[in-house]
Write a protein that holds these residues in place. Structure first.
Motif, PDB file in Angstrom:
ATOM      1  N   ALA A 180      87.667  51.531  -5.351  1.00 58.84           N
ATOM      2  CA  ALA A 180      88.164  52.344  -4.237  1.00 58.84           C
ATOM      3  C   ALA A 180      89.608  51.970  -3.882  1.00 58.84           C
ATOM      4  O   ALA A 180      90.458  52.840  -3.686  1.00 58.84           O
ATOM      5  N   LEU A 181      89.894  50.662  -3.817  1.00 55.92           N
ATOM      6  CA  LEU A 181      91.241  50.208  -3.470  1.00 55.92           C
ATOM      7  C   LEU A 181      92.257  50.616  -4.539  1.00 55.92           C
ATOM      8  O   LEU A 181      93.398  50.981  -4.229  1.00 55.92           O
ATOM      9  N   ALA A 182      91.839  50.527  -5.809  1.00 50.18           N
ATOM     10  CA  ALA A 182      92.756  50.840  -6.916  1.00 50.18           C
ATOM     11  C   ALA A 182      92.774  52.320  -7.249  1.00 50.18           C
ATOM     12  O   ALA A 182      93.565  52.744  -8.101  1.00 50.18           O
ATOM     13  N   ASP A 183      91.905  53.097  -6.606  1.00 50.79           N
ATOM     14  CA  ASP A 183      91.771  54.535  -6.883  1.00 50.79           C
ATOM     15  C   ASP A 183      91.483  54.779  -8.366  1.00 50.79           C
ATOM     16  O   ASP A 183      92.115  55.608  -9.022  1.00 50.79           O
ATOM     17  N   LEU A 184      90.520  53.995  -8.881  1.00 53.65           N
ATOM     18  CA  LEU A 184      90.122  54.106 -10.282  1.00 53.65           C
ATOM     19  C   LEU A 184      88.699  54.646 -10.372  1.00 53.65           C
ATOM     20  O   LEU A 184      87.878  54.390  -9.484  1.00 53.65           O
ATOM     21  N   PRO A 185      88.377  55.372 -11.445  1.00 58.25           N
ATOM     22  CA  PRO A 185      86.969  55.773 -11.640  1.00 58.25           C
ATOM     23  C   PRO A 185      86.099  54.551 -11.878  1.00 58.25           C
ATOM     24  O   PRO A 185      86.564  53.534 -12.396  1.00 58.25           O
ATOM     25  N   GLN A 186      84.835  54.663 -11.511  1.00 54.00           N
ATOM     26  CA  GLN A 186      83.950  53.511 -11.650  1.00 54.00           C
ATOM     27  C   GLN A 186      82.584  53.945 -12.176  1.00 54.00           C
ATOM     28  O   GLN A 186      82.130  55.073 -11.957  1.00 54.00           O
ATOM     29  N   ALA A 187      81.949  53.014 -12.889  1.00 51.96           N
ATOM     30  CA  ALA A 187      80.571  53.198 -13.337  1.00 51.96           C
ATOM     31  C   ALA A 187      79.855  51.872 -13.091  1.00 51.96           C
ATOM     32  O   ALA A 187      80.258  50.835 -13.617  1.00 51.96           O
ATOM     33  N   THR A 188      78.824  51.915 -12.281  1.00 54.74           N
ATOM     34  CA  THR A 188      78.122  50.683 -11.924  1.00 54.74           C
ATOM     35  C   THR A 188      76.799  50.566 -12.678  1.00 54.74           C
ATOM     36  O   THR A 188      76.275  51.539 -13.199  1.00 54.74           O
ATOM     37  N   PHE A 189      76.279  49.335 -12.746  1.00 52.55           N
ATOM     38  CA  PHE A 189      74.983  49.046 -13.381  1.00 52.55           C
ATOM     39  C   PHE A 189      74.948  49.542 -14.829  1.00 52.55           C
ATOM     40  O   PHE A 189      73.979  50.163 -15.262  1.00 52.55           O
ATOM     41  N   GLY A 218      75.818  35.336  -3.621  1.00 52.44           N
ATOM     42  CA  GLY A 218      75.975  36.266  -2.501  1.00 52.44           C
ATOM     43  C   GLY A 218      75.059  37.479  -2.584  1.00 52.44           C
ATOM     44  O   GLY A 218      74.613  38.000  -1.565  1.00 52.44           O
ATOM     45  N   ASP A 219      74.785  37.946  -3.825  1.00 50.92           N
ATOM     46  CA  ASP A 219      73.931  39.122  -4.035  1.00 50.92           C
ATOM     47  C   ASP A 219      74.442  40.344  -3.281  1.00 50.92           C
ATOM     48  O   ASP A 219      73.648  41.200  -2.870  1.00 50.92           O
ATOM     49  N   ASN A 220      75.750  40.448  -3.094  1.00 50.99           N
ATOM     50  CA  ASN A 220      76.284  41.561  -2.300  1.00 50.99           C
ATOM     51  C   ASN A 220      76.378  42.866  -3.083  1.00 50.99           C
ATOM     52  O   ASN A 220      76.169  43.940  -2.521  1.00 50.99           O
ATOM     53  N   ASN A 221      76.756  42.767  -4.373  1.00 48.70           N
ATOM     54  CA  ASN A 221      76.924  43.983  -5.176  1.00 48.70           C
ATOM     55  C   ASN A 221      77.908  44.947  -4.508  1.00 48.70           C
ATOM     56  O   ASN A 221      77.622  46.118  -4.283  1.00 48.70           O
ATOM     57  N   GLN A 222      79.083  44.435  -4.158  1.00 50.65           N
ATOM     58  CA  GLN A 222      80.077  45.248  -3.451  1.00 50.65           C
ATOM     59  C   GLN A 222      81.462  45.208  -4.098  1.00 50.65           C
ATOM     60  O   GLN A 222      82.215  46.175  -3.983  1.00 50.65           O
ATOM     61  N   THR A 223      81.802  44.088  -4.749  1.00 47.57           N
ATOM     62  CA  THR A 223      83.194  43.867  -5.155  1.00 47.57           C
ATOM     63  C   THR A 223      83.697  44.930  -6.126  1.00 47.57           C
ATOM     64  O   THR A 223      84.808  45.445  -5.972  1.00 47.57           O
ATOM     65  N   GLY A 224      82.904  45.256  -7.145  1.00 49.71           N
ATOM     66  CA  GLY A 224      83.342  46.257  -8.121  1.00 49.71           C
ATOM     67  C   GLY A 224      83.624  47.596  -7.472  1.00 49.71           C
ATOM     68  O   GLY A 224      84.649  48.238  -7.749  1.00 49.71           O
ATOM     69  N   GLN A 225      82.718  48.014  -6.607  1.00 47.50           N
ATOM     70  CA  GLN A 225      82.904  49.308  -5.940  1.00 47.50           C
ATOM     71  C   GLN A 225      84.128  49.283  -5.028  1.00 47.50           C
ATOM     72  O   GLN A 225      84.892  50.267  -4.962  1.00 47.50           O
ATOM     73  N   MET A 226      84.321  48.171  -4.302  1.00 50.26           N
ATOM     74  CA  MET A 226      85.485  48.072  -3.415  1.00 50.26           C
ATOM     75  C   MET A 226      86.783  48.071  -4.211  1.00 50.26           C
ATOM     76  O   MET A 226      87.770  48.708  -3.821  1.00 50.26           O
ATOM     77  N   LEU A 227      86.793  47.347  -5.342  1.00 44.64           N
ATOM     78  CA  LEU A 227      87.993  47.304  -6.178  1.00 44.64           C
ATOM     79  C   LEU A 227      88.341  48.698  -6.686  1.00 44.64           C
ATOM     80  O   LEU A 227      89.510  49.106  -6.662  1.00 44.64           O
TER      81      LEU A 227
END
Length: 249
Positions: A133-142, A122-131
């Motif tokens: 946001a939905l879980a209201d958790l801090p995130q670090a990508t790449f 898919g090459d979307n690179n969206q699921t981690g960021q969406m998760l």
């Protein structure tokens, strides 16, 4: 500390894909399937955290048809402790996947959700960021490096200007980049052991997740064939073609 690693079944990166006759999707019949390479990196990092004594348990999860158990067994052969498959034959968009992972996180209460930054299909690179946001958790990508100490997560990520370092409280969502590590090969003894590790299967109904369609694929077409190149015998010939054929100078 529990680490949950979502993984995806994709067409092997070395296989040349083709579009189906209806031009609605890639034809995956009789193609070699594999663990998504970025997911494999995430599994490797989770196993390294366990080997270092930082993590106590590594749980791999996947969403897809029953045959996705193959990729979960592969992840367990690489060192994961147990697996969960949310079985469905429906094509899923990143938001739907994120909602299912949110329901799994509610059951598992993982301290760290470590996943590939994207799938190679898919090459979307969206699921981690969406998760996140939905879980209201801090995130670090790449992420290109991960360190956990005293309940604090430190992530390094490569950006245009150099390396950015972030500190996050746990639980958190981290997506793995290519340079995070080099995954190991599964040994034959570990492949045999993986067959005896627990693998649970759930349905969307059991998870209490109701999905709806967010987008429609209109058509899938292969890229246009590139024309064959020509060899020129001089710089003058190149300049002539650029000037008179390509008309770029």
């Amino acid at each position: 500390m529990k680490v949950m690693v979502p993984v995806k079944r994709v067409v092997d990166a070395n296989v040349k894909i083709r579009v189906n006759a209806e031009h609605t999707a890639v034809d995956t019949a009789n193609l070699k399937m594999a663990l998504n390479p970025f997911c494999e990196i995430a599994v490797e990092e989770a196993v390294r955290l366990k080997e270092a004594g930082t993590a106590d348990e590594v749980v791999v999860v996947s969403i897809g048809p029953k045959v996705a158990q193959e990729q979960l067994r592969t992840a367990m052969a690489l060192g994961a402790d147990r697996a969960i498959l949310v079985e469905t034959d429906e094509p899923l968009v990143p938001l739907s996947v994120a909602k299912i992972l949110l329901a799994l996180q509610a059951r598992e209460q993982a301290d760290l959700i470590l996943m590939g930054k994207q799938s190679i299909d898919g090459d979307n690179n969206q699921t981690g960021q969406m998760l996140a946001a939905l879980a209201d958790l801090p995130q670090a990508t790449f992420a290109s490096a991960i360190h956990i100490a005293d309940g604090q997560l430190t992530v390094k990520r490569e950006v245009d200007g150099g390396v950015q370092q972030l500190q996050l409280p746990l639980p958190a969502v981290v997506t793995a980049d290519l340079r995070l590590n080099e995954p190991r090969y599964a040994s034959l003894p570990n492949i045999m052991k993986a067959k005896r590790k627990p693998l649970d299967t759930l349905t969307l109904t059991e998870l209490g997740v109701t999905l709806k369609s967010h987008q429609q694929v209109v058509a899938v077409t292969p890229p246009a064939q590139r024309q064959a190149g020509v060899m020129l015998d001089s710089v003058e010939a190149l300049v002539d073609k650029l000037k008179n054929e390509a008309k770029v100078i």
